[in-house]
Motif scaffolding. Structure first.
Motif: not given
Length: 547
Positions: A208-237
């Motif tokens: 998706k088109d993430y809003s990068v290089g701008k202001k966002g939220l980190v220390s919150s339960s709803v981070p921005y621009p990448i939220s928990v729902s944007d994470i599909v999976e984490v696979v081992p390397l």
């Protein structure tokens, strides 16, 4: 020095290519910081030369090539992604791996911190949420959320840890990322960093088109621009024991066939046939080269029992090039399409192999008169370059130049002019190429009849050639002749315009005189009619008096 002098014709396009590039030259990745410091010094020299050129000062020993800006961006992107991987691992394993039990919020906050410049205020967050119709925190995430189990860290704290890790591992202080110098921070390649960091950690995000290089939220339960729902999976390397040295750690996949893409093949006969085919191709002996590369392809496929291997891909790529030079265009096109399909299956749509395959395919399609398909492949190549290396990658300017040439040849000068201007606006380290781009712009402007603009553009072209090649070079002399031609055409066009204006003025004056004469005539006729009417009335009055 080789990067600055132009001896290296093709720079790596991403962190994986950079690692291979350095290892091939015997340089360990722990020297990335030292390479970045040297790149900064060369950039400062290039900026000083450009400043002197803008002030029309004579620069002694001016080099043809400038320092590519993408080199420093590539180095810092790789350092940050490597350091951030260790920082995130430390966060997840802290306090008895509390965060690792539910990694979603921690990973989303960390990714958001990487992609923003500062944290939003409460008012800014409220305005953003009021303008958002879509709920960012949907329940589609595979990770559950529990605020009590994760430690909230701010943007500054996360970047301070990354800065410290970069300093510890590479002895380097970041210039592009998390810097107060605006001239450097505006060059931060956020999307390439996000892509490389996800490769290093096995994180997979929604496209998706993430809003990068701008202001966002980190220390919150709803981070921005990448939220928990944007994470599909984490696979081992994992790194296979028998994998080739170029692959490193790759995403884990199930099944025995998954290991074949990176399997190191100990088959000297196939390697000898492949190398011999390249030698014959360089010497233009196409038939022996084709026989050898087909033999190498068959040997590799027999070993891995599948076409999905990087050695098979390289064989098919070389086969398409040999067939293209032998003018077997249909067969070359078929092999190029096979190579592209295998490259996508092995490394995804955004790997450097796919980039190479699309470039080859575009070149073949262009020579088979399939212009629409060739342009499509060329645009895909340019998109991948910007996605993987950022907007200042050295080959982007050349790609726009090539695309502009295609449109120029098919008779679309306005589109070609826009593409040439875009190519000129992109940073190109070769001053001669900049001059050629300016020259093409001037020729199109002249063809469109804008001779004055063409002269000014050609004047800039002459300045490039004069500074980079000297006054005695043929390109400089040719540019001087072209300037004289455009000057003559400009004068002639000005004289023709003045003549047209004079003729138009005379026509306007003649029309005004005719209109004035007609008006006078109409007035005379009207006066005569009025006088005749008065006579008739006077005569009627006199007749009544007689009666």
């Amino acid at each position: 020095q080789d990067v600055r002098s132009g001896k290296i014709t093709s720079l790596p396009v991403d962190g994986r290519g950079l690692t291979e590039f350095l290892h091939q030259r015997g340089v360990n990745c722990r020297y990335l910081g030292r390479l970045a410091e040297m790149a900064i010094v060369e950039e400062i020299k290039s900026k000083a030369e450009e400043l002197q050129i803008k002030e029309n000062e004579d620069v002694k020993d001016l080099k043809r090539y400038k320092m590519p800006l993408c080199w420093l961006e590539l180095l810092e992107c790789e350092m940050v992604s490597r350091a951030a991987k260790h920082v995130l691992d430390r966060y997840l394993t802290k306090n008895g791996c509390v965060s690792a039990s539910q990694p979603g919020p921690e990973i989303a906050s960390f990714l958001s911190a990487l992609m923003i410049t500062a944290e939003e205020s409460a008012a800014e967050t409220e305005r953003r949420l009021d303008g958002d119709d879509e709920n960012e925190q949907s329940s589609s995430s595979v990770f559950s959320i529990d605020d009590d189990m994760s430690i909230k860290r701010g943007h500054k704290e996360i970047w301070a840890d990354i800065d410290k890790e970069v300093g510890r591992r590479f002895r380097y202080s970041l210039r592009l990322f998390n810097s107060k110098d605006a001239s450097y921070t505006k060059r931060s390649p956020y999307i390439p960093l996000l892509r490389r960091f996800c490769q290093k950690t096995g994180i997979r995000l929604k496209a998706k088109d993430y809003s990068v290089g701008k202001k966002g939220l980190v220390s919150s339960s709803v981070p921005y621009p990448i939220s928990v729902s944007d994470i599909v999976e984490v696979v081992p390397l994992v790194k296979h024991a028998a994998s080739s040295g170029d692959d490193g750690f790759i995403a884990c996949a199930s099944g025995a066939a998954a290991a074949s893409t990176s399997l190191h093949i100990l088959l000297p006969e196939a390697k000898a046939a492949f190398d011999a085919a390249q030698v014959h191709l360089n010497e233009k002996r196409l038939q022996p080269a084709l026989d050898l590369i087909q033999e190498a392809t068959n040997l590799y496929q027999r070993v891995v029992e599948s076409p999905f291997h990087n050695r098979v891909y390289r064989c098919l790529e070389l086969t398409s090039i040999i067939l293209f030079q032998a003018q077997e265009l249909d067969m070359a096109l078929a092999n190029a399409n096979k190579a592209l399909a295998i490259a996508i299956q092995i490394g995804g749509f955004d790997s450097k192999e796919v980039l190479s395959s699309r470039t080859t395919l575009s070149h073949i399609l262009l020579n088979t008169s399939c212009l629409a398909s060739a342009v499509k492949q060329q645009r895909a190549t340019m998109y991948l370059m910007e996605l993987m290396a950022g907007p200042r990658y050295v080959e982007l300017s050349n790609s726009y130049h090539k695309l502009g040439t295609i449109y120029h040849e098919i008779g679309s000068p306005m589109t070609a002019l826009r593409l040439y201007q875009e190519a000129f606006s992109r940073y190109n380290p070769d001053r001669v190429v900049e001059g050629m781009l300016s020259k093409h712009c001037a020729s199109i402007l002249a063809a469109l009849g804008h001779y004055k603009s063409a002269f000014e553009t050609e004047k800039r072209t002459n300045h490039f050639f004069k500074m980079a090649l000297g006054e005695d070079h043929e390109l400089t002399k040719s540019s001087v002749d072209t300037m004289k031609t455009f000057m003559t055409l400009t004068v002639q066009a000005h004289e023709a315009q003045e003549a047209i204006q004079k003729i138009q003025l005379e026509k306007n004056q003649k029309r005004e005189e005719e209109e004035a004469a007609i008006e006078i005539g109409n007035k005379i006729v009207a006066d005569e009619a009025a006088a005749e009417e008065r006579k008739k009335k006077k005569k009627k009055k006199s007749n009544k008096k007689k009666k």
